[in-house]
Design a protein around this motif. Structure first.
Motif, PDB file in Angstrom:
ATOM      1  N   LEU A 143      -6.902  -0.765   5.402  1.00 48.53           N
ATOM      2  CA  LEU A 143      -6.149   0.297   4.739  1.00 48.53           C
ATOM      3  C   LEU A 143      -6.060   1.527   5.630  1.00 48.53           C
ATOM      4  N   ILE A 200       0.817  -1.210   0.000  1.00 48.54           N
ATOM      5  CA  ILE A 200       0.000   0.000   0.000  1.00 48.54           C
ATOM      6  C   ILE A 200       0.855   1.266   0.000  1.00 48.54           C
ATOM      7  N   SER A 225      -3.628  -5.141  -2.530  1.00 48.23           N
ATOM      8  CA  SER A 225      -2.264  -4.965  -2.034  1.00 48.23           C
ATOM      9  C   SER A 225      -1.736  -6.324  -1.589  1.00 48.23           C
ATOM     10  N   THR A 245      -6.613   8.359  -3.397  1.00 48.56           N
ATOM     11  CA  THR A 245      -6.289   7.579  -4.595  1.00 48.56           C
ATOM     12  C   THR A 245      -7.175   6.345  -4.674  1.00 48.56           C
ATOM     13  N   VAL A 246      -7.252   5.597  -3.570  1.00 48.48           N
ATOM     14  CA  VAL A 246      -8.068   4.379  -3.543  1.00 48.48           C
ATOM     15  C   VAL A 246      -9.538   4.714  -3.760  1.00 48.48           C
ATOM     16  N   LYS A 298     -10.972  -1.897   3.321  1.00 48.47           N
ATOM     17  CA  LYS A 298     -10.942  -0.448   3.558  1.00 48.47           C
ATOM     18  C   LYS A 298     -10.572  -0.133   4.995  1.00 48.47           C
ATOM     19  N   GLU A 310     -11.893   3.374  -6.710  1.00 45.03           N
ATOM     20  CA  GLU A 310     -13.104   2.616  -6.374  1.00 45.03           C
ATOM     21  C   GLU A 310     -14.361   3.298  -6.894  1.00 45.03           C
ATOM     22  N   LEU A 317       1.480   3.343  -3.171  1.00 40.19           N
ATOM     23  CA  LEU A 317       0.526   4.358  -3.626  1.00 40.19           C
ATOM     24  C   LEU A 317       0.845   5.718  -3.021  1.00 40.19           C
ATOM     25  N   LEU A 375      -8.812  -4.017  -1.321  1.00 40.37           N
ATOM     26  CA  LEU A 375      -9.276  -2.754  -0.765  1.00 40.37           C
ATOM     27  C   LEU A 375     -10.682  -2.356  -1.206  1.00 40.37           C
ATOM     28  N   SER A 376     -11.292  -3.192  -2.047  1.00 40.28           N
ATOM     29  CA  SER A 376     -12.658  -2.889  -2.462  1.00 40.28           C
ATOM     30  C   SER A 376     -13.679  -3.447  -1.465  1.00 40.28           C
ATOM     31  N   VAL A 401      -8.739  -2.419  -5.903  1.00 37.44           N
ATOM     32  CA  VAL A 401      -7.314  -2.291  -5.581  1.00 37.44           C
ATOM     33  C   VAL A 401      -6.930  -3.437  -4.655  1.00 37.44           C
TER      34      VAL A 401
END
Length: 190
Positions: free
Chosen positions: A111, A69, A95, A82-83, A108, A87, A72, A102-103, A93
């Motif tokens: 993250l 991560i 990692s 960014t994420v 999330k 999304e 990024l 990360l979706s 995304v």
């Protein structure tokens, strides 16, 4: 048709993206690669050529794979923006190092926690560094590189030769910034 795309980043010229690429290739078939080399994570995503191009390229249904991560970015807000931008465009995304997608809601949450912990650690490192600098100053130690040029000699030579800053820098094999500093130091000591 959705694609699996990847983003690689290293901070300095002496680093390589080879490890990141090999790790990602061992797990995914990548359709397109985006790379930023010698690019600090502190530079905003939109200002990094590779990541900016990726952001414009990615389409709904695509998946972006990153080695970690922190590739990024290093700033929590920038990474999250960014994420979230990806999304919002329907781009997932993943990692590898942290091991999450990360979706997903859990991804999330992870993250957010990881990015916050990384930012806290950088803050702690900076604080320890500043404490060390203050201690060294209090002990009377010189900080930084040892000065290699004699400011007075540079200024005298420049005056005697009626030389430009550029010519003086070339004569002494130093930067024009060093010549300017020497001139300022000489004026300050008068």
């Amino acid at each position: 048709m959705s694609e699996t795309i990847s983003y690689l980043r290293v901070s300095t010229d002496d680093q390589s993206t080879d490890t990141q690429r090999a790790t990602i290739e061992s797990r995914y078939n990548i359709d397109k690669w985006f790379v930023d080399e010698a690019t600090s994570g502190t530079i905003k995503a939109k200002d990094r050529e590779g990541l900016s191009t990726l952001m414009n390229y990615a389409r709904s249904g695509d998946t972006v794979i990153v080695y970690a991560i922190d590739r990024l970015g290093r700033n929590t807000v920038d990474v999250l923006e960014t994420v979230e931008t990806l999304e919002a465009g329907g781009v997932a995304v993943v990692s590898i190092r942290e091991g999450f997608d990360l979706s997903t809601p859990m991804g999330k949450a992870m993250l957010t926690m990881l990015a916050a912990m990384a930012e806290l650690e950088r803050s702690n490192i900076k604080s320890r560094q500043m404490s060390g600098i203050e201690r060294a100053k209090a002990e009377g130690r010189n900080l930084g590189r040892e000065k290699l040029i004699d400011d007075d000699l540079v200024v005298r030579w420049r005056q005697d030769q009626s030389a430009s800053i550029k010519d003086t820098a070339e004569f002494f094999g130093i930067s024009t910034a060093s010549v300017k500093r020497a001139c300022r130091a000489s004026k300050a000591s008068q």
